[in-house]
Design a protein around this motif. Sequence first.
Motif, PDB file in Angstrom:
ATOM      1  N   TYR A  90       0.840  -1.200   0.000  1.00  0.00           N
ATOM      2  CA  TYR A  90       0.000   0.000   0.000  1.00  0.00           C
ATOM      3  C   TYR A  90       0.869   1.242   0.000  1.00  0.00           C
ATOM      4  O   TYR A  90       1.811   1.337   0.799  1.00  0.00           O
ATOM      5  CB  TYR A  90      -0.926   0.008   1.219  1.00  0.00           C
ATOM      6  CG  TYR A  90      -1.866  -1.165   1.205  1.00  0.00           C
ATOM      7  CD1 TYR A  90      -3.053  -1.124   0.481  1.00  0.00           C
ATOM      8  CD2 TYR A  90      -1.538  -2.341   1.875  1.00  0.00           C
ATOM      9  CE1 TYR A  90      -3.898  -2.223   0.426  1.00  0.00           C
ATOM     10  CE2 TYR A  90      -2.374  -3.445   1.840  1.00  0.00           C
ATOM     11  CZ  TYR A  90      -3.552  -3.376   1.108  1.00  0.00           C
ATOM     12  OH  TYR A  90      -4.382  -4.461   1.052  1.00  0.00           O
ATOM     13  N   HIS A  91       0.561   2.147  -0.908  1.00  0.00           N
ATOM     14  CA  HIS A  91       1.418   3.320  -1.081  1.00  0.00           C
ATOM     15  C   HIS A  91       0.562   4.573  -1.226  1.00  0.00           C
ATOM     16  O   HIS A  91      -0.212   4.687  -2.169  1.00  0.00           O
ATOM     17  CB  HIS A  91       2.321   3.125  -2.294  1.00  0.00           C
ATOM     18  CG  HIS A  91       3.125   1.865  -2.205  1.00  0.00           C
ATOM     19  ND1 HIS A  91       4.293   1.791  -1.494  1.00  0.00           N
ATOM     20  CD2 HIS A  91       2.874   0.615  -2.667  1.00  0.00           C
ATOM     21  CE1 HIS A  91       4.754   0.538  -1.548  1.00  0.00           C
ATOM     22  NE2 HIS A  91       3.909  -0.184  -2.261  1.00  0.00           N
ATOM     23  N   ILE A  92       0.728   5.468  -0.271  1.00  0.00           N
ATOM     24  CA  ILE A  92      -0.065   6.696  -0.277  1.00  0.00           C
ATOM     25  C   ILE A  92       0.764   7.845  -0.830  1.00  0.00           C
ATOM     26  O   ILE A  92       1.934   7.999  -0.472  1.00  0.00           O
ATOM     27  CB  ILE A  92      -0.554   7.037   1.151  1.00  0.00           C
ATOM     28  CG1 ILE A  92      -1.546   5.970   1.634  1.00  0.00           C
ATOM     29  CG2 ILE A  92      -1.189   8.440   1.205  1.00  0.00           C
ATOM     30  CD1 ILE A  92      -1.955   6.122   3.087  1.00  0.00           C
ATOM     31  N   ILE A  93       0.154   8.624  -1.726  1.00  0.00           N
ATOM     32  CA  ILE A  93       0.767   9.875  -2.180  1.00  0.00           C
ATOM     33  C   ILE A  93      -0.190  10.999  -1.794  1.00  0.00           C
ATOM     34  O   ILE A  93      -1.374  10.950  -2.141  1.00  0.00           O
ATOM     35  CB  ILE A  93       1.016   9.896  -3.705  1.00  0.00           C
ATOM     36  CG1 ILE A  93       2.029   8.814  -4.087  1.00  0.00           C
ATOM     37  CG2 ILE A  93       1.543  11.273  -4.132  1.00  0.00           C
ATOM     38  CD1 ILE A  93       2.314   8.735  -5.586  1.00  0.00           C
ATOM     39  N   ALA A  94       0.333  11.962  -1.029  1.00  0.00           N
ATOM     40  CA  ALA A  94      -0.469  13.118  -0.639  1.00  0.00           C
ATOM     41  C   ALA A  94      -0.050  14.298  -1.498  1.00  0.00           C
ATOM     42  O   ALA A  94       1.137  14.592  -1.621  1.00  0.00           O
ATOM     43  CB  ALA A  94      -0.261  13.441   0.839  1.00  0.00           C
ATOM     44  N   GLY A  95      -1.028  14.961  -2.104  1.00  0.00           N
ATOM     45  CA  GLY A  95      -0.737  16.133  -2.929  1.00  0.00           C
ATOM     46  C   GLY A  95      -1.351  17.386  -2.323  1.00  0.00           C
ATOM     47  O   GLY A  95      -2.209  17.303  -1.448  1.00  0.00           O
ATOM     48  N   ALA A  96      -0.886  18.540  -2.802  1.00  0.00           N
ATOM     49  CA  ALA A  96      -1.457  19.812  -2.337  1.00  0.00           C
ATOM     50  C   ALA A  96      -2.948  19.835  -2.665  1.00  0.00           C
ATOM     51  O   ALA A  96      -3.356  19.251  -3.673  1.00  0.00           O
ATOM     52  CB  ALA A  96      -0.743  20.972  -3.019  1.00  0.00           C
ATOM     53  N   PRO A  97      -3.801  20.463  -1.867  1.00  0.00           N
ATOM     54  CA  PRO A  97      -3.492  21.241  -0.645  1.00  0.00           C
ATOM     55  C   PRO A  97      -3.489  20.400   0.636  1.00  0.00           C
ATOM     56  O   PRO A  97      -3.633  20.953   1.714  1.00  0.00           O
ATOM     57  CB  PRO A  97      -4.615  22.280  -0.624  1.00  0.00           C
ATOM     58  CG  PRO A  97      -5.800  21.535  -1.186  1.00  0.00           C
ATOM     59  CD  PRO A  97      -5.228  20.560  -2.202  1.00  0.00           C
TER      60      PRO A  97
END
Length: 129
Positions: A90-97
């Motif tokens: 499992y791989h989370i990518i958080a982007g703006a905002p």
Amino acid sequence: MKIASDALKFILEVSKSTAPREFAGMLEATDDVITDVVIVPGTESSEENAVMQLFMLPNIHTVGTVHSHPTKDTTPSTDDLELFDRKGQYHIIAGAPYDFSSWRCYNSKGETVRLEVIDYEFKEEKEKW
Ligand code: ZN
């Protein structure tokens, strides 16, 4: 798979406070709930590529990785996909905002997977302390 809302909140807060630099961490789970994030040392204060730091970690027992992107684009890069393939499921990518709708979770093949956000009571830890 699920994620504790507190763990997700933590990810979004750290992503926000680290931006425009990337932060990276490892995801830890209890049963089928991601409950903890271990921040990779250095990613909060250095300008080095966060994903590269994840590559260098030994294979400690985790279910996957998390890192932030400085833009709202949460599409995995070529490096990201190679990382996903090697470091868990499992791989989370958080982007703006960095709010509750600006993150995505991927499997080791880079396909989007749904993570259910739940309120998780940390009962055992409270009793221990
Ligand atoms: Zn990335």
